[in-house]
Design a protein around this motif. Structure first.
Motif, PDB file in Angstrom:
ATOM      1  N   PRO A 314       0.801  -1.192  -0.079  1.00  0.00           N
ATOM      2  CA  PRO A 314      -0.035   0.044   0.038  1.00  0.00           C
ATOM      3  C   PRO A 314       1.044   1.192  -0.045  1.00  0.00           C
ATOM      4  O   PRO A 314       1.856   1.392   0.677  1.00  0.00           O
ATOM      5  CB  PRO A 314      -0.824  -0.011   1.241  1.00  0.00           C
ATOM      6  CG  PRO A 314      -0.781  -1.562   1.617  1.00  0.00           C
ATOM      7  CD  PRO A 314       0.452  -2.319   0.991  1.00  0.00           C
ATOM      8  N   PRO A 326      -0.548  -3.126   6.188  1.00  0.00           N
ATOM      9  CA  PRO A 326      -0.437  -4.663   5.385  1.00  0.00           C
ATOM     10  C   PRO A 326       0.760  -4.538   4.546  1.00  0.00           C
ATOM     11  O   PRO A 326       1.290  -3.452   3.950  1.00  0.00           O
ATOM     12  CB  PRO A 326      -1.773  -4.281   4.565  1.00  0.00           C
ATOM     13  CG  PRO A 326      -2.604  -3.323   5.070  1.00  0.00           C
ATOM     14  CD  PRO A 326      -1.712  -2.414   5.778  1.00  0.00           C
ATOM     15  N   THR A 329      -1.249  -5.293  -1.151  1.00  0.00           N
ATOM     16  CA  THR A 329      -2.573  -5.132  -1.499  1.00  0.00           C
ATOM     17  C   THR A 329      -3.301  -6.470  -2.113  1.00  0.00           C
ATOM     18  O   THR A 329      -2.767  -7.346  -2.781  1.00  0.00           O
ATOM     19  CB  THR A 329      -2.709  -4.173  -2.486  1.00  0.00           C
ATOM     20  OG1 THR A 329      -1.902  -3.092  -2.180  1.00  0.00           O
ATOM     21  CG2 THR A 329      -4.118  -3.644  -2.877  1.00  0.00           C
ATOM     22  N   THR A 330      -4.439  -6.805  -1.370  1.00  0.00           N
ATOM     23  CA  THR A 330      -4.979  -7.715  -1.675  1.00  0.00           C
ATOM     24  C   THR A 330      -5.619  -8.009  -3.123  1.00  0.00           C
ATOM     25  O   THR A 330      -6.447  -7.015  -3.492  1.00  0.00           O
ATOM     26  CB  THR A 330      -6.381  -8.189  -0.734  1.00  0.00           C
ATOM     27  OG1 THR A 330      -5.768  -8.171   0.519  1.00  0.00           O
ATOM     28  CG2 THR A 330      -7.061  -9.320  -0.982  1.00  0.00           C
ATOM     29  N   GLU A 357      -7.190  -1.240   1.058  1.00  0.00           N
ATOM     30  CA  GLU A 357      -6.628  -1.569   2.359  1.00  0.00           C
ATOM     31  C   GLU A 357      -6.522  -0.557   3.205  1.00  0.00           C
ATOM     32  O   GLU A 357      -6.467   0.783   3.009  1.00  0.00           O
ATOM     33  CB  GLU A 357      -5.174  -1.926   1.721  1.00  0.00           C
ATOM     34  CG  GLU A 357      -5.057  -2.974   1.064  1.00  0.00           C
ATOM     35  CD  GLU A 357      -5.386  -4.534   1.412  1.00  0.00           C
ATOM     36  OE1 GLU A 357      -5.365  -4.549   3.059  1.00  0.00           O
ATOM     37  OE2 GLU A 357      -5.720  -5.565   0.758  1.00  0.00           O
ATOM     38  N   GLU A 371      -7.561   4.492   5.435  1.00  0.00           N
ATOM     39  CA  GLU A 371      -7.311   4.013   4.109  1.00  0.00           C
ATOM     40  C   GLU A 371      -5.867   4.220   3.744  1.00  0.00           C
ATOM     41  O   GLU A 371      -5.602   5.430   3.644  1.00  0.00           O
ATOM     42  CB  GLU A 371      -8.347   4.441   3.297  1.00  0.00           C
ATOM     43  CG  GLU A 371      -8.226   3.765   1.900  1.00  0.00           C
ATOM     44  CD  GLU A 371      -9.532   4.043   0.861  1.00  0.00           C
ATOM     45  OE1 GLU A 371      -9.589   3.758  -0.274  1.00  0.00           O
ATOM     46  OE2 GLU A 371     -10.523   4.652   1.519  1.00  0.00           O
TER      47      GLU A 371
END
Length: 844
Positions: A314, A326, A329-330, A357, A371
């Motif tokens: 991120p 995180p 990033t998913t 994220e 965010e």
């Protein structure tokens, strides 16, 4: 599939033989005969090969993990099912039974990221060894027809003799792979048929992470995660396939090495994730088609599609005391379509969506979240069509669209970014020796004023340069656009080859939302001539020497690079290889060193690079490299590195790649300090340091392959990097390389030990204000370890057990002591991650 050719069908099959050497004695018959037989039924193609050997006890059977090229005897079958003379596939089997497969593209190049599901077996006997292959038609792409003619070729590697022989020989001084195949005719009654492959996975991960700060509310030292997802492959039509990934997991992928980057540009890391590596050749090779070589000098060519942007770390960075950010990033889902249309177009399209994220934040009293990455859609499309045998045209486009809804991200990232380009090539003669290739691409993006301003001021373009009249900062701009292009001519074959090229990148070109570029506002040209003889003589097996001249300019027509380079490459009769590279560049200008400030002089460079590699067929072999570089004004660097390779037995391969770097950089950028009294440098002081850097890196690898289906890979990298700034300086005047030191040549310099900062008064008792500078000395010690056990318990299905460890320490900045720093590194707290992942292949 038992590796024995004792079935009646093999006895009736016609035999293809007459293999001829490419190495060591080009054109001569192979010293050991090879017989190739081909059969087929309605579902698959079969290859049966007898590889005779008068000394079967010396057949080299080094084990390796799938797709890794081992020091072993091997047989490869090449097919061109489209029979387009440009694309194809390779299926390789070693004498140890290890599979390797790859796709062929643009006639000359291979990509082994493709993993087909096929069967094979090997048997060694008194006459040599035999191979059986079963290649399902579902793994191949070919048009529907009543009868087929495919391209076919075969290669045998006889390792102990360093002999490479081919069924259809292509001389070493000529190019082509797919276009040089023999013909396999008489295939009738088969259909390409649709196919479906599913690869669901489940994973469990346990992390033991040392808290960054005492009292961290987000990390008590351990946490557990679970995950599941699905990969899918589906044959859409006779020549097209769809690949999709839902919530993909890449925990088994090798970690990136640690680096110390003192430049203004990000570090480029290789893509290793299987979903993105497989079929990647469809989206790459922009502006490079047709030619067999693409040399460029002082040209950091933009990469329009860089898949590591998808799922990146991120980009938001909260400034709170405690942050749980995180690491990636998913990727909610990704889909890729590749193949060829009936009209002869090669096409590829990739769509990926990454989720929002959030970072958890805390000030020690209360917690919340913010965010740090918006919902983002990534898209890339590639098309290419051959226009007969002598030309091709292609198109590449990327698009990034973000849903920005928070001020922090809206000022950091643009909402939309697009790149589109055309490329192609033309062979100017019927023998396809000379080719002209190139491409041009344009970019455009839009976003908020702060986001676009950040790009104008960033390292790619530095529009704020005070002595660059051809660019200017527009604080009201909400869009940015530019272009990039290159054109080259290349002679592909013969003992004398040549290459020349011209290129340019406009100041506004920006591909980095889904690409990778480190420079804009540049143009240049080069010319190269190469002399080679690839057949043995009394002293060598092959020898090549080339000479080049290159130039680089910015769009203000100021020289940014001017040099010559030459390389000699010789393989001796004992299979040792010597490579010597010599380079000389002359002093020009540098509009990047001050990072947005005035232009300075770029020091000239003299460098020599020597590499010596011993016979790689041996159990132990070494490649040693030394680089000596001397720059004007007292700058220099020394690099010593080696690659040590040891194969104690067939199942184990060990390698170490230690390196030592010593650098003296007279002017390493540190900071820009606004100061109205600094009239000679446009109202700012550009602060530099006289840096001495010592860096030791020791990457180690161990591959233990217990069988072609069961392996353990261990990778570890220890890095010790220390920077000691002998002086703190400032730029005296533009277009010079004059850096007077504070406290010696100008002003005063004091050190505040309590804050670890320098207190600098640039003109002593003059009107300029003093300022503080954080101590730039550093001592980074890093250890990264990655161990992956892989068991392919059934075709296409695998179990992974992974351990990843990271250690880091930064004590004793500026002071390098190998023994102490190594001990500190191993005493540093460790972060450990354990992963178990099962992927089950289902297909028809």
């Amino acid at each position: 599939m038992d590796g024995r050719l004792d079935e009646e069908a093999w006895a009736r099959a016609p035999v293809s033989d007459g293999f001829r050497q490419r190495d060591p004695d080009e054109g001569e018959p192979a010293t050991e005969p090879t017989d190739l037989r081909i059969l087929y039924d309605e579902d698959a193609l079969y290859a049966g090969v007898r590889l005779r050997d008068r000394d079967p006890g010396r057949i080299v059977r080094q084990l390796s993990r799938r797709d890794l090229v081992a020091e072993a005897d091997s047989f490869s079958l090449f097919l061109d099912p489209h029979h387009d003379h440009l694309t194809g596939v390779e299926f390789q089997l070693s004498a140890a039974g290890v599979q390797r497969d790859s796709v062929i593209y643009d006639d000359n190049f291979e990509d082994d990221s493709w993993d087909a599901v096929w069967e094979s077996a090997v048997t060694v006997d008194a006459e040599g060894w035999t191979v059986e292959m079963r290649i399902p038609f579902s793994q191949l792409r070919f048009p529907a027809a009543a009868s087929h003619t495919w391209g076919i070729n075969a290669r045998r590697i006889l390792h102990r003799k360093n002999e490479v022989s081919w069924l259809a020989l292509v001389p070493k001084n000529e190019s082509g792979l797919a276009s040089r195949m023999a013909h396999l005719g008489g295939i009738e009654g088969i259909a390409p048929g649709k196919h479906l492959e599913l690869l669901p996975y489940a994973s469990a991960r346990e992390e033991y992470i040392a808290p960054l700060r005492a009292g961290d509310p987000f990390n008590d030292g351990s946490r557990a995660f679970g995950g599941a997802g699905l990969d899918l492959k589906y044959g859409l039509a006779t020549n097209m396939s769809l690949v999709a990934a839902f919530n993909p997991d890449f925990g088994q992928v090798e970690v990136d090495p640690a680096v110390v980057n003192l430049t203004a540009n990000e570090t480029f890391f290789e893509e290793k994730r299987p979903f993105f590596t497989e079929g990647a050749q469809v989206f790459t090779h922009f502006a490079h088609s047709g030619a067999s070589e693409y040399p460029f000098f002082f040209y950091f060519e933009p990469q329009i599609f860089y898949s590591r942007r998808i799922g990146r770390t991120p980009q938001g960075r909260p400034a709170n005391p405690y942050v749980d950010l995180p690491t990636a990033t998913t990727i909610l889902g990704a889909t890729k379509v590749t193949g060829r249309t009936k009209d002869g177009w090669t096409v590829g399209a990739l769509e990926a969506v990454t989720g929002r994220e959030y970072a958890r934040i805390s000030d020690g009293l209360s917690t919340g979240k913010i965010e740090v990455e918006p919902l983002t859609n990534y898209f890339v499309a590639r098309t290419r069509r051959e226009l007969g045998r002598r030309a091709a045209i292609g198109f590449l486009a990327t698009a990034v669209n973000r849903k920005l809804r928070t001020p922090g991200l809206d000022g950091l990232l643009v909402g939309q970014a697009y790149v589109g380009g055309l490329d192609g090539h033309v062979f100017v003669d019927s023998r396809r020796d000379w080719v002209v290739s190139g491409g041009i691409a344009g970019s455009t993006l839009s976003g908020s004023r702060p986001a676009v301003l950040r790009l104008q001021l960033g390292a790619l373009r530095y529009y704020q340069r005070p002595d660059a009249p051809h660019v200017h900062v527009d604080p009201e701009a909400t869009s940015l656009s530019g272009w990039n292009g290159s054109l080259s001519v290349n002679k592909n074959s013969g003992n004398v080859t040549a290459n020349a090229g011209i290129w340019g990148i406009s100041p506004g070109f920006e591909p980095n939302d889904l690409g990778f570029a480190t420079q804009a506002d540049r143009g240049g040209a080069h010319a190269l001539v190469q002399f080679r003889k690839l057949t043995p003589d009394r002293w060598t097996r092959s020898r090549t020497i080339w000479f080049s001249k290159w130039w680089t300019f910015n769009y203000g027509r100021e020289s940014q690079g001017d040099g010559v380079q030459s390389t000699a490459n010789v393989q001796l009769l004992n299979y040792w290889r010597l490579i010597l590279n010599l380079q000389r560049s002359w002093a020009t200008l540098d509009d990047r060193l001050t990072r947005g400030g005035p232009t300075v002089v770029r020091p000239g460079i003299q460098s020599a690079n020597l590499t010596v590699t011993t016979d790689s067929r041996r159990r132990f072999w070494v490649s040693a490299n030394g680089i000596l570089q001397k720059r004007d004004f007292g700058n220099w660097s020394r690099t010593l590195s080696a690659q040590l390779n040891f194969k104690p037995w067939a199942a184990l391969t060990l390698s170490a790649t230690p390196s030592l770097l010593r650098v003296r950089s007279v002017a390493q950028y540190l900071a820009t300090v606004p100061d109205a009294t600094a009239t000679s440098t446009f109202g700012a002081r550009y602060v530099f340091g006289n840096l001495g850097q010592t860096e030791v890196a020791v990457p180690l690898r161990a591959n233990l392959v217990l069988s072609p289906k069961l392996s353990l890979q261990v990778y570890t990298q220890a890095l010790l990097s220390t920077g000691d700034y002998a002086a703190i300086e400032e730029l005296a005047a533009p277009r010079t390389f004059d850096f007077p030191a504070y406290g010696v040549d100008v002003g005063t310099l004091d050190y505040d030990r309590a804050d670890a900062t320098y207190v600098i008064d640039p003109d002593g008792n003059g009107p300029a204000r003093s300022f503080r500078l954080a101590d730039p000395n550093f001592n980074l010690k890093s250890l990264r370890l990655n161990a992956v056990a892989r068991w392919e318990f059934r075709p296409g299905s695998s179990l992974y057990v992974v351990w990843t460890q990271r250690r880091q320490d930064q004590d004793h900045p500026g002071d390098f002591a190998f023994g102490r720093d190594t001990a500190d590194l191993f005493r540093a707290p460790s972060d450990d991650i354990f992963l178990i992942k099962v992927a089950w292949w289902l297909g028809r």
